[in-house]
Design an enzyme around this catalytic site. Structure first.
Site, PDB file in Angstrom:
ATOM      1  N   ASP A  98      -3.534  -5.090 -10.501  1.00  0.00           N
ATOM      2  CA  ASP A  98      -2.431  -4.601  -9.684  1.00  0.00           C
ATOM      3  C   ASP A  98      -2.717  -3.138  -9.341  1.00  0.00           C
ATOM      4  O   ASP A  98      -3.220  -2.391 -10.174  1.00  0.00           O
ATOM      5  CB  ASP A  98      -1.123  -4.706 -10.494  1.00  0.00           C
ATOM      6  CG  ASP A  98       0.025  -5.206  -9.642  1.00  0.00           C
ATOM      7  OD1 ASP A  98       0.315  -4.564  -8.617  1.00  0.00           O
ATOM      8  OD2 ASP A  98       0.643  -6.221 -10.014  1.00  0.00           O
ATOM      9  N   ASP A 200       0.666  -3.096  -4.730  1.00  0.00           N
ATOM     10  CA  ASP A 200       2.110  -3.025  -4.944  1.00  0.00           C
ATOM     11  C   ASP A 200       2.853  -2.201  -3.886  1.00  0.00           C
ATOM     12  O   ASP A 200       2.399  -1.119  -3.510  1.00  0.00           O
ATOM     13  CB  ASP A 200       2.333  -2.372  -6.321  1.00  0.00           C
ATOM     14  CG  ASP A 200       3.786  -2.329  -6.726  1.00  0.00           C
ATOM     15  OD1 ASP A 200       4.355  -3.394  -6.986  1.00  0.00           O
ATOM     16  OD2 ASP A 200       4.354  -1.217  -6.779  1.00  0.00           O
ATOM     17  N   GLU A 257       1.479  -6.466  -1.167  1.00  0.00           N
ATOM     18  CA  GLU A 257       2.928  -6.690  -1.251  1.00  0.00           C
ATOM     19  C   GLU A 257       3.514  -5.810  -0.165  1.00  0.00           C
ATOM     20  O   GLU A 257       3.635  -4.603  -0.331  1.00  0.00           O
ATOM     21  CB  GLU A 257       3.489  -6.309  -2.620  1.00  0.00           C
ATOM     22  CG  GLU A 257       4.920  -6.806  -2.749  1.00  0.00           C
ATOM     23  CD  GLU A 257       5.767  -6.059  -3.773  1.00  0.00           C
ATOM     24  OE1 GLU A 257       6.736  -6.650  -4.274  1.00  0.00           O
ATOM     25  OE2 GLU A 257       5.490  -4.887  -4.070  1.00  0.00           O
ATOM     26  N   HIS A 330       6.766 -12.419 -10.684  1.00  0.00           N
ATOM     27  CA  HIS A 330       7.489 -11.691 -11.725  1.00  0.00           C
ATOM     28  C   HIS A 330       8.749 -10.984 -11.205  1.00  0.00           C
ATOM     29  O   HIS A 330       9.472 -10.383 -11.986  1.00  0.00           O
ATOM     30  CB  HIS A 330       6.548 -10.666 -12.357  1.00  0.00           C
ATOM     31  CG  HIS A 330       6.136  -9.609 -11.376  1.00  0.00           C
ATOM     32  ND1 HIS A 330       5.365  -9.892 -10.255  1.00  0.00           N
ATOM     33  CD2 HIS A 330       6.420  -8.298 -11.297  1.00  0.00           C
ATOM     34  CE1 HIS A 330       5.210  -8.799  -9.550  1.00  0.00           C
ATOM     35  NE2 HIS A 330       5.830  -7.807 -10.166  1.00  0.00           N
ATOM     36  N   ASP A 331       8.965 -11.007  -9.884  1.00  0.00           N
ATOM     37  CA  ASP A 331      10.171 -10.391  -9.323  1.00  0.00           C
ATOM     38  C   ASP A 331      11.189 -11.436  -8.893  1.00  0.00           C
ATOM     39  O   ASP A 331      12.262 -11.097  -8.395  1.00  0.00           O
ATOM     40  CB  ASP A 331       9.819  -9.544  -8.090  1.00  0.00           C
ATOM     41  CG  ASP A 331       8.965  -8.344  -8.436  1.00  0.00           C
ATOM     42  OD1 ASP A 331       9.097  -7.822  -9.563  1.00  0.00           O
ATOM     43  OD2 ASP A 331       8.157  -7.935  -7.586  1.00  0.00           O
TER      44      ASP A 331
HETATM   45  C1  GLC Z   1       6.921  -4.261  -6.743  1.00  0.00           C
HETATM   46  C2  GLC Z   1       6.700  -4.975  -8.055  1.00  0.00           C
HETATM   47  C3  GLC Z   1       7.902  -4.818  -8.899  1.00  0.00           C
HETATM   48  C4  GLC Z   1       8.119  -3.349  -9.145  1.00  0.00           C
HETATM   49  C5  GLC Z   1       8.185  -2.569  -7.837  1.00  0.00           C
HETATM   50  C6  GLC Z   1       8.035  -1.090  -8.073  1.00  0.00           C
HETATM   51  O1  GLC Z   1       7.938  -4.837  -6.021  1.00  0.00           O
HETATM   52  O2  GLC Z   1       6.355  -6.314  -7.839  1.00  0.00           O
HETATM   53  O3  GLC Z   1       7.825  -5.528 -10.096  1.00  0.00           O
HETATM   54  O4  GLC Z   1       9.302  -3.168  -9.863  1.00  0.00           O
HETATM   55  O5  GLC Z   1       7.153  -2.916  -6.960  1.00  0.00           O
HETATM   56  O6  GLC Z   1       6.719  -0.780  -8.432  1.00  0.00           O
END
Ligand code: GLC
Ligand code: CA
Length: 563
Positions: A98, A200, A257, A330-331
């Site tokens: 990540d 991320d 992401e 995981h979100d």
């Molecule tokens: C992304 C991650 C999440 C995190 C956020 C801030 O959305 O997937 O788990 O809390 O970024 O880094």
């Protein structure tokens, strides 16, 4: 598009804190992943994405990094990681890490130096600092995890900016020095031999530089920061530079992401010269809420709504590039609990139907740990049982918006990120075989009936079916590279599509309901996969009755097929 090596991968996402605890301290770790490589190999996956394992105070479970070059000792050390990469490689499994570069932890030495010397720290411009106005923060923007995006910088009149939590100050991407530091770090990891990165929150790196107020959209008097701090004009320069300075030097895979990107811009992100190999599209995953950060605004939906979102996504992506398909992460909450509304219908059939439906879409499929055994949401009884920073914020925000404590708890139980973060169920022993001691987060208490060991022994288990789902994709170029064409588009409960590759045609039917549904078959087909008993090798009836939650994958018996 031209073929790329990462199109044929099957990616398994690991949330390291909850996967397997090798040293019995209640926290999953890198050695734990290495010890479970046989399991992953037998599943058939080819690549692992591991959520952040870097040094971190863990305010957001590793998405708050205090040293990009060190690992969190709770997870292990560099030797452990090298060993994992090595062992995985022997099994033909690649590792993706990540990459969290929108923000650091407030415990990162850069930010610590700034705190010590707010006036003349050489890291002043590494973060986003602004003076307040009349005792008010610079703007009225709300952070993703609640409250203002601005936090007072101690002993000054200034504030620092954070898109996410207070302990996650945003880096100032306008500063070339910051960008160079980050590129150096990215190259360090790529040189080490990882296959690439999941990147991320990358659309947050550019902020509207006017920093002006917007009309409030909540009882807190604030407004979602995403309107001014996500995918803003100018981001293209940063993303292009990031790619040129790092990714293009390696034959790596990058999975962005990138929420908030309109389809018109997908070409820039994932087209031939796109910034990333692929990006996640969250539109269908968030169909039950107004937005990923407003869980109290529930949205009613039906299968047709879901289907439209999936196909819109698929057809838009097909025009320009390649997608990253996922049911869970995981979100998100667990997919069985989200997409199958009635509890009594959450079973082998619906779990495997969902699995296959997403797996054979065009794009690289992701499996989130536990999805392959049908892990579900877990209802917690009080706010004290939650760990997730956003669940806690959503709970209090819901009440601030006028909901009762009971309603607030209901919203977060439905949506909490802790639903997918509960420790993995390896067997029916105490703590699900995850650890010998009490894990960092409360287990889902159904581990006695839903676990790997029991499903390994049962040939009719979800786990075994996932292996078949994976095997079928691995041997079918059509399911990997083929074009997708939605069919039965207006049918309220059947999701169906064709995959086409040269003269080959595969038709996929998914009955997204607990009733039988009729489809008309226009040809003779070989059955490639069926989550009901595979007693039929071929089907050619004019009418075929799909059973509840049946997944049926058919290969058209064309002439070309018999060549
Ligand atoms: C992304 C991650 C999440 C995190 C956020 C801030 O959305 O997937 O788990 O809390 O970024 O880094
Ligand atoms: Ca451990």
């Amino acid at each position: 598009m031209e073929k790329k090596w990462w199109q044929k991968e099957v990616i398994y996402q690991i949330y390291p804190k909850s996967f397997y605890d090798s040293n019995n301290d209640g926290i999953g770790d890198i050695k734990g992943i290495t010890q479970k490589l046989d399991y992953l190999e037998s599943l058939g996956i080819t690549m692992i994405w591991i959520c952040p394992i870097y040094q971190s105070p863990m305010a957001d479970n590793g998405y708050d990094i205090s040293d990009y070059y060190q690992l969190n000792p709770e997870f292990g050390d560099m030797k452990d990681l090298d060993e994992l990469i090595e062992r995985a490689k022997e099994k033909g499994i690649k590792i993706v890490l990540d990459l969290v570069i929108n923000h650091t932890s407030d415990e990162h030495p850069w930010f610590q130096d700034l705190l010590k010397n707010p006036e003349d720290s050489k890291y002043r411009d590494y973060y986003i600092l602004k003076s307040g106005q009349d005792g008010m923060p610079p703007t009225n923007w709300r952070s993703v995890f609640g409250g203002s995006v601005w936090e007072p910088l101690k002993n000054t009149n200034e504030y620092y900016f954070h898109s996410f939590g207070v302990k996650q100050p945003d880096l100032n991407w306008e500063n070339k020095q910051v960008r160079n530091e980050l590129y150096k770090m990215v190259n360090y990891w790529l040189k080490k031999g990882i296959a690439g990165f999941r990147v991320d929150a990358i659309t947050f790196i550019k902020k509207d530089q006017n920093f002006d107020n917007l009309p409030a959209d909540g009882a807190d008097g604030l407004v979602k920061c995403t309107k001014k701090a996500r995918n803003q004009a100018g981001i293209e320069e940063f993303l292009h530079e990031l790619k040129e300075e790092t990714f293009t030097k390696y034959d790596c895979v990058t999975i962005g992401e990138a929420p908030g990107v309109p389809y018109e811009q997908y070409g820039d992100f994932i087209g031939d010269n796109g910034y990333f190999s692929m990006i996640f599209d969250f539109r269908y995953a968030d169909l039950d809420v107004a937005s990923g950060s407003e869980w109290f605004k529930r949205v009613e939906w039906n299968v047709l709504d879901l289907k439209k979102l999936i196909f819109k996504s698929q057809t838009e992506i097909q025009k320009v590039g390649w997608g990253a398909n996922f049911l869970e992460n995981h979100d998100q909450n667990r997919s069985l609990s989200k997409y199958i509304k009635e509890e009594e219908n959450r079973n082998f059939y619906s779990a495997t139907m969902l699995g296959a439906l997403f797996f054979y879409l065009r794009g690289t499929p992701f499996i989130y740990q536990g999805q392959e055994i049908g892990m579900t949401n877990f209802k917690r009884k009080s706010i004290e049982e939650f760990d997730d920073i956003s669940s806690i914020d959503q709970y209090y925000r819901s009440m601030n918006e006028g909901f009762s404590a009971e309603e607030a708890l209901h919203f977060i139980n439905l949506r909490s990120r802790d639903n997918s973060r509960t420790p993995f169920h390896w067997n029916d022993q105490e703590y699900g075989g995850f650890s010998k001691v009490k894990p960092w987060l409360g287990m889902n208490d159904n581990y006695r009936s839903i676990n790997v060991e029991q499903q390994e022994q049962d040939p009719n288990s979800i786990l075994h079916f996932y292996k078949k789902i994976i095997q079928l994709r691995q041997k079918s170029e059509c399911l990997i590279y083929g074009e997708i064409e939605p069919i039965l588009e207006d049918h309220p409960t059947i999701v169906a599509y064709k995959r086409k590759y040269y003269a080959e045609e595969i038709v996929c039917y998914f009955n997204f309901s607990c009733d039988e549904q009729k489809v008309v078959l226009d040809d003779k087909f070989d059955v490639l996969l069926d989550n009901y008993k595979e007693d039929k090798q071929t089907v050619s009836e004019q009418e075929y009755f799909l059973k509840p939650y049946q997944a049926l994958i058919l290969l058209k018996q064309g002439e070309s097929h018999h060549e």
